[in-house]
Every structure is written in C-alpha cells, then in structure tokens.
Design a protein around this motif. Structure first.
Motif, PDB file in Angstrom:
ATOM      1  N   THR A 123       0.831  -1.201   0.000  1.00 58.01           N
ATOM      2  CA  THR A 123       0.000   0.000   0.000  1.00 58.01           C
ATOM      3  C   THR A 123       0.865   1.250   0.000  1.00 58.01           C
ATOM      4  N   SER A 124       1.940   1.242   0.784  1.00 58.41           N
ATOM      5  CA  SER A 124       2.864   2.370   0.828  1.00 58.41           C
ATOM      6  C   SER A 124       3.465   2.637  -0.555  1.00 58.41           C
ATOM      7  N   LYS A 125       3.853   1.580  -1.245  1.00 57.04           N
ATOM      8  CA  LYS A 125       4.420   1.729  -2.591  1.00 57.04           C
ATOM      9  C   LYS A 125       3.371   2.280  -3.560  1.00 57.04           C
ATOM     10  N   ARG A 126       2.137   1.811  -3.404  1.00 64.02           N
ATOM     11  CA  ARG A 126       1.067   2.270  -4.287  1.00 64.02           C
ATOM     12  C   ARG A 126       0.749   3.740  -4.059  1.00 64.02           C
ATOM     13  N   VAL A 127       0.712   4.159  -2.771  1.00 63.58           N
ATOM     14  CA  VAL A 127       0.445   5.568  -2.442  1.00 63.58           C
ATOM     15  C   VAL A 127       1.519   6.469  -3.055  1.00 63.58           C
ATOM     16  N   LEU A 128       2.786   6.100  -2.876  1.00 67.09           N
ATOM     17  CA  LEU A 128       3.878   6.898  -3.421  1.00 67.09           C
ATOM     18  C   LEU A 128       3.777   6.988  -4.938  1.00 67.09           C
ATOM     19  N   ALA A 129       3.491   5.865  -5.591  1.00 64.09           N
ATOM     20  CA  ALA A 129       3.382   5.861  -7.052  1.00 64.09           C
ATOM     21  C   ALA A 129       2.234   6.742  -7.527  1.00 64.09           C
ATOM     22  N   ASP A 130       1.105   6.712  -6.803  1.00 59.89           N
ATOM     23  CA  ASP A 130      -0.060   7.513  -7.190  1.00 59.89           C
ATOM     24  C   ASP A 130       0.212   9.004  -7.090  1.00 59.89           C
ATOM     25  N   VAL A 131       1.043   9.407  -6.134  1.00 59.21           N
ATOM     26  CA  VAL A 131       1.369  10.827  -5.980  1.00 59.21           C
ATOM     27  C   VAL A 131       2.488  11.221  -6.943  1.00 59.21           C
TER      28      VAL A 131
END
Length: 366
Positions: A146-154
């Motif tokens: 989830t942390s990786k996904r959040v960073l990628a989305d931003v």
C-alpha cells in the motif's frame, strides 16, 4: 590484610567514583559552554527589516504574473495539498481553494479515501485524489504494498506541480506519516518547493532530516509548533526578548530553510535575514487562517521562483522569503477586511472571500 592497606576492589571502586565525577564535571562544562555560545549568538547583530505597506506592495507587484490572454491553463500556478483525513477535511480545502482565489490555475488535494467525497462536496473547483491510507484500514501484510502504491499515485503527478503544501488536515496516523515522509523525499529529489504546516510540522519536527538543508522549504509554525521546533533544534525555550535572533539561528541550524513564525507580528527568516510583517490584521482568531496562509505562501513562492527563472542573474532575492512576505501580508489584509464586515462572527470562509479584493488593493490588475 593489614589495617589501612587498599585492596584491589577498593582501588577499582575508587577509580570508578573518580571517573564518574570527571564525566559529570565535563558534562557540566559542555552544557555551560553551550549556553554561553547560545547567549553570545543571540547577542550577535541581527538586522530586522520591518516591512511597510509600500514595501509589501512593491514585493507583491514584482512577483504576481500579468493577466495575459496569450497564456494557457497551468502557467499561473499548479498547487497540490497533501492532507485531509476522516477527522479533518476543512484544512486541505481552505489551503487549496485559497490558492485558486488568489490566482492559481489548478489546485489538487491528495487525501485519504474517507475524506475525498467530503472535500469534493465543498467545491467542484478542486481536483481531489483519494489515494492516501490510514493504518486502521490495513492489515500488517498490506502496509508495504500500500505504501508503494500511495507513493506511485502521488509521484506520477508530482512533476506537474509548482509547489506542494504538506500537512493541512493530515492527522498523525503513523502509517500515513511514513507515506508522506516518502513523498517529501521524492519532492526534494525533483526540486519541488514545499510549504509545511499543521501535522506536517509534527512530522518534520520528529524527523528534521526530511527538510534540513532544503532551501525550497517554508515552515509556517504557530506558537506551539514553534516552541516544539525550538526545543528540538536549539534545545532551549522560546525567548520573546531575543525572538529575531532565535528565529535566525533556528533557520541556520536547519540549513537555511525559510521559517514564517506566526504571531502578532509575523517574523520570517532564511538564516540570513529577518523580515517582519506587522501591517493589517484582525483580532479574530478563528481556526483555518493558517491553512489560508499555507495556500497563499505556496502560490506566491511559485510565482517568485518563476519570476527568478525569467529574470536570471538580475533577480537575487530568495523567492521563498518573498512568497512568505506576500502570503503573510495578503492574509492579514483579507482578515482585516473580513473583520470590518463580520466582527466577532468572522469565519475562515469570510476571509477567503476577501482574498481577491485584498490582492487587488496590493497589486491592482493592469
């Protein structure tokens, strides 16, 4: 053993006692030297520039871009707010809408999924991204992906922005703060300016390396947030008597980040100079004014950077200082106008509605 002789154990104990005493005396000496150094630093010359209304008008006019029909969407500023959780939805809205009201073309909010629909309902003008997550929604095994996904989305949006505002309505969820730490580090790599307020200040106070030495940062602490910064960085209490010198030292210790210390008079320093904005203002201290300030400072700082890039070597002033001065003065002017009309019932939304007129007073549209 003969009376009066000293055993091996006695000698060890005596040595340990002497050693402890020596360490204690050395520690006291270091602390005293540190205090003397701190006091002498406060006594060093610190020039405070108290800005007049004409000074501020000149600064604002020098950085506000002209309204030109030849320009396209986005050239007048693209701002993003990282903040907004299920408890706090007003703060990111205030910051983002303030930037639009002053003249930004686009304003984004990256918030938690719980906050997104609420923030969208406040205004169709904002672009809202429901990408952040809080730990109560996640199992332990899901946190890393989830942390990786959040960073990628931003990150996929980040290169489009002229400034990030970190903290309004962010909350203090540990997982969410870890994700925002990664966002800040990526923004630094991309040389994207940062304005840090609210819970963003809680985050960086506990991890100073996130902003230390990054000159494209503005911190906007209130009284309590500033107190925590002083205690963490300078390891002393806030001194009203030496306020400008202490602020300048704090900025230097953080490697030259710009700090806008909010108060009766706003003090601004990048470690080299101390500016004071004391004009206008309102006795009404409703919540949310700091969010207006962060949106204002973000946009004005991005305009000042753009102006510096255009003028090149002829533009020598720190754009983060100029943006902080302009943002502080505009908020004070708008609060003053709102208070004239609403008195005790003045709310943050009333102040936001006065931003356009206030900017027109400081920088008339040509």
């Amino acid at each position: 053993m003969a009376l009066g002789s000293i055993s091996h154990i006695d000698r060890i104990l005596a040595t340990d006692a002497v050693s402890r005493r020596q360490h204690f005396l050395l520690r006291c000496l270091r602390e005293n030297c540190s205090n003397i150094s701190m006091e002498s630093s406060y006594k060093t010359k610190c020039t405070i520039h108290s800005l007049s209304q004409s000074d501020i008008s000149r600064i604002v006019r020098s950085i506000v871009p002209p309204l030109d029909p030849g320009r396209h969407k986005g050239q007048a500023g693209k701002i993003a707010v990282i903040g907004g959780c299920r408890e706090y939805t007003g703060a990111p809205y205030f910051a983002a809408i303030s930037a639009l009201k002053i003249g930004a073309d686009l304003s984004h909010v990256f918030c938690t999924t719980d906050a997104a629909t609420v923030i969208k309902s406040y205004s169709p003008e904002l672009i809202v991204h429901p990408v952040l997550e809080e730990s109560y929604n996640l199992r332990s095994e899901n946190k890393l992906p989830t942390s990786k996904r959040v960073l990628a989305d931003v990150v996929k949006w980040m290169e489009r922005f002229d400034c990030l505002i970190i903290g309004p309505g962010l909350g203090r969820d540990p997982f969410l703060l870890e994700c925002v730490s990664e966002i800040i580090q990526h923004a630094r790599k991309e040389n994207i300016p940062l304005v840090i307020d609210g819970d963003g200040l809680f985050l960086v106070t506990n991890n100073l390396e996130l902003v230390k030495g990054y000159h494209l940062t503005v911190l906007t602490p209130n009284v309590n947030e500033y107190k925590r910064l002083i205690q963490k960085v300078l390891e002393c209490d806030v001194s009203d008597e030496d306020a400008p010198q202490q602020l300048q030292m704090l900025s230097k210790r953080l490697g030259g980040v710009t700090i806008l210390q909010k108060g009766k008079n706003d003090l601004i320093s990048d470690g080299e100079t101390v500016e004071m904005v004391s004009i206008f203002g309102s006795p009404r201290r409703c919540g949310g004014q700091g969010d207006i300030l962060s949106g204002s400072v973000a946009l004005f700082s991005s305009w000042a950077r753009s102006m510096k890039a255009t003028r090149g070597a002829g533009f020598t002033e720190n754009p983060m200082i100029l943006g902080s001065i302009a943002g502080s003065a505009l908020l004070r002017r708008a609060a003053s106008l709102a208070f004239e009309n609403k008195k005790r019932s003045t709310l943050t939304t009333d102040i936001i509605e006065c931003l356009g007129r206030s900017l027109e007073d400081l920088c008339p549209t040509m």
